[in-house]
Design a protein around this motif. Structure first.
Motif, PDB file in Angstrom:
ATOM      1  N   TYR A  61       1.153   8.544   4.468  1.00 33.83           N
ATOM      2  CA  TYR A  61       1.915   7.534   5.178  1.00 33.83           C
ATOM      3  C   TYR A  61       3.401   7.823   4.997  1.00 33.83           C
ATOM      4  O   TYR A  61       3.827   8.364   3.972  1.00 33.83           O
ATOM      5  N   ALA A  91       7.618  -1.190   6.627  1.00 33.25           N
ATOM      6  CA  ALA A  91       6.199  -1.020   6.325  1.00 33.25           C
ATOM      7  C   ALA A  91       5.800   0.448   6.369  1.00 33.25           C
ATOM      8  O   ALA A  91       6.371   1.234   7.139  1.00 33.25           O
ATOM      9  N   PRO A  92       4.815   0.839   5.572  1.00 32.65           N
ATOM     10  CA  PRO A  92       4.260   2.189   5.693  1.00 32.65           C
ATOM     11  C   PRO A  92       3.607   2.373   7.061  1.00 32.65           C
ATOM     12  O   PRO A  92       2.992   1.442   7.589  1.00 32.65           O
ATOM     13  N   TRP A 108      -3.277   4.524  -4.278  1.00 30.24           N
ATOM     14  CA  TRP A 108      -1.973   4.993  -3.804  1.00 30.24           C
ATOM     15  C   TRP A 108      -1.202   5.744  -4.882  1.00 30.24           C
ATOM     16  O   TRP A 108      -1.171   5.339  -6.038  1.00 30.24           O
ATOM     17  N   GLN A 161       4.915  -4.297  -3.641  1.00 30.06           N
ATOM     18  CA  GLN A 161       5.585  -3.019  -3.874  1.00 30.06           C
ATOM     19  C   GLN A 161       6.870  -3.254  -4.653  1.00 30.06           C
ATOM     20  O   GLN A 161       7.750  -4.000  -4.225  1.00 30.06           O
ATOM     21  N   LEU A 182       2.616   1.027  -4.176  1.00 36.52           N
ATOM     22  CA  LEU A 182       1.843  -0.107  -3.656  1.00 36.52           C
ATOM     23  C   LEU A 182       0.750  -0.479  -4.637  1.00 36.52           C
ATOM     24  O   LEU A 182      -0.051   0.368  -5.033  1.00 36.52           O
ATOM     25  N   LEU A 192       8.354  -7.136  -2.855  1.00 33.75           N
ATOM     26  CA  LEU A 192       8.136  -6.929  -1.426  1.00 33.75           C
ATOM     27  C   LEU A 192       6.628  -6.913  -1.199  1.00 33.75           C
ATOM     28  O   LEU A 192       5.915  -6.121  -1.813  1.00 33.75           O
ATOM     29  N   PHE A 235       3.222  -6.732   1.297  1.00 34.95           N
ATOM     30  CA  PHE A 235       2.678  -6.226   2.559  1.00 34.95           C
ATOM     31  C   PHE A 235       1.239  -6.665   2.722  1.00 34.95           C
ATOM     32  O   PHE A 235       0.436  -6.570   1.801  1.00 34.95           O
ATOM     33  N   GLN A 254      -5.226   2.078   7.525  1.00 29.61           N
ATOM     34  CA  GLN A 254      -4.697   0.735   7.365  1.00 29.61           C
ATOM     35  C   GLN A 254      -3.407   0.577   8.156  1.00 29.61           C
ATOM     36  O   GLN A 254      -2.553   1.463   8.159  1.00 29.61           O
ATOM     37  N   TYR A 255      -3.285  -0.579   8.786  1.00 25.77           N
ATOM     38  CA  TYR A 255      -2.085  -0.929   9.550  1.00 25.77           C
ATOM     39  C   TYR A 255      -1.402  -2.068   8.819  1.00 25.77           C
ATOM     40  O   TYR A 255      -2.048  -3.045   8.445  1.00 25.77           O
ATOM     41  N   PHE A 256      -0.097  -1.914   8.651  1.00 25.29           N
ATOM     42  CA  PHE A 256       0.648  -2.820   7.802  1.00 25.29           C
ATOM     43  C   PHE A 256       1.488  -3.810   8.593  1.00 25.29           C
ATOM     44  O   PHE A 256       2.015  -3.493   9.669  1.00 25.29           O
ATOM     45  N   GLY A 257       1.612  -5.015   8.045  1.00 21.95           N
ATOM     46  CA  GLY A 257       2.582  -5.962   8.543  1.00 21.95           C
ATOM     47  C   GLY A 257       3.979  -5.528   8.152  1.00 21.95           C
ATOM     48  O   GLY A 257       4.150  -4.594   7.364  1.00 21.95           O
ATOM     49  N   PRO A 258       5.017  -6.223   8.659  1.00 23.36           N
ATOM     50  CA  PRO A 258       6.406  -5.814   8.433  1.00 23.36           C
ATOM     51  C   PRO A 258       6.925  -6.073   7.029  1.00 23.36           C
ATOM     52  O   PRO A 258       7.985  -5.590   6.659  1.00 23.36           O
ATOM     53  N   ARG A 300       9.840 -10.230   1.917  1.00 18.66           N
ATOM     54  CA  ARG A 300      10.641 -10.044   0.694  1.00 18.66           C
ATOM     55  C   ARG A 300      10.785 -11.403   0.018  1.00 18.66           C
ATOM     56  O   ARG A 300      11.429 -12.293   0.559  1.00 18.66           O
TER      57      ARG A 300
END
Lengths: 107, 115
Positions: free
Chosen positions: A35, A42-43, A97, B37, B43, B88, B90, B104-108, B111
């Motif tokens: 990634y 975001a990653p 990770w 994170q 992560l 932070l 996610f 995996q698709y991450f949200g923005p 914080r």
């Protein structure tokens, strides 16, 4: 235990090639992800390897050797926008990770 | 547009004041996960869910709660936030494939600062 190692930081020059290594020792292995993550963002998915060998995707390539517990991400024709952290993750039901490699690109 | 959304994006709060961070995905993914994170630590998984009403602890679950009442939503609850939860956060989602989670698709990101 589960262990994934990546260099903490690397520096390269715009237009050059850089290789980011990832070694892993995990209790199982079902694939390896790379990634990209820009600072504070975001990653985002770059590549996925499940079989040994090289996968090429434009300027980015990823290599896997399962017998050696080793992968690398190769970035060619570096651009300033490639300055980011690169995260390696092993798939073993969950994702395990690495801490990420911060890549700094200099003009 | 396929996406994972999180709210709020930024939050400053005080110790002990309960808060909820929402996460929603529109890709019909079975799997959802929360990560935090922190600098130098990468992560770290807090909780994950394989499907509706199925949740499980990740590596750092202490001080957090989650629920999965609907497939699309996976809120993160901090019942009594403490300063060490400043981080932070996610949310991520994916399909479940052979051997576990797929891409995996991450949200923005959210914080969070706890004073």
């Amino acid at each position: 235990g589960q262990n994934i190692d990546q260099p903490t930081e690397m520096t390269a020059t715009e237009g050059a090639i850089v290789q980011i290594n990832c070694t892993y020792q995990t209790s199982g292995f079902n694939g390896l992800f790379w990634y990209q993550q820009h600072a504070g963002e975001a990653p985002t998915f770059l590549s996925y390897n499940v079989l040994d060998g090289l996968e090429e995707k434009g300027r980015f390539s990823s290599f896997l050797s399962r017998s050696k517990g080793y992968s690398y991400l190769l970035l060619k024709e570096l651009q300033m926008k490639d300055s980011a952290s690169y995260l390696c993750a092993v798939k073993h039901y969950q994702l395990i990770w690495g801490a990420g490699t911060k890549l700094i690109i200099k003009p | 547009e396929a996406q994972v959304t999180q709210n709020p994006r930024y939050l400053i709060t005080v110790t002990g004041k309960k808060l909820t961070v929402t996460c929603s995905q529109n890709m019909n993914h079975e799997y959802m996960s929360w990560y935090r994170q922190d600098p130098g630590l990468g992560l770290r998984q807090i909780y994950y869910s394989m499907n509706v009403e199925v949740t499980d602890k990740g590596d750092v679950p202490e001080g957090y709660k989650v629920s999965r009442k609907e497939k699309r939503n996976f809120p993160l609850i901090l019942e009594s936030p403490s300063p060490n939860q400043t981080s932070l956060y996610f949310c991520a989602s994916s399909f479940l494939g052979t051997g576990g989670t797929d891409t995996q698709y991450f949200g923005p990101g959210t914080r969070l600062t706890v004073l």
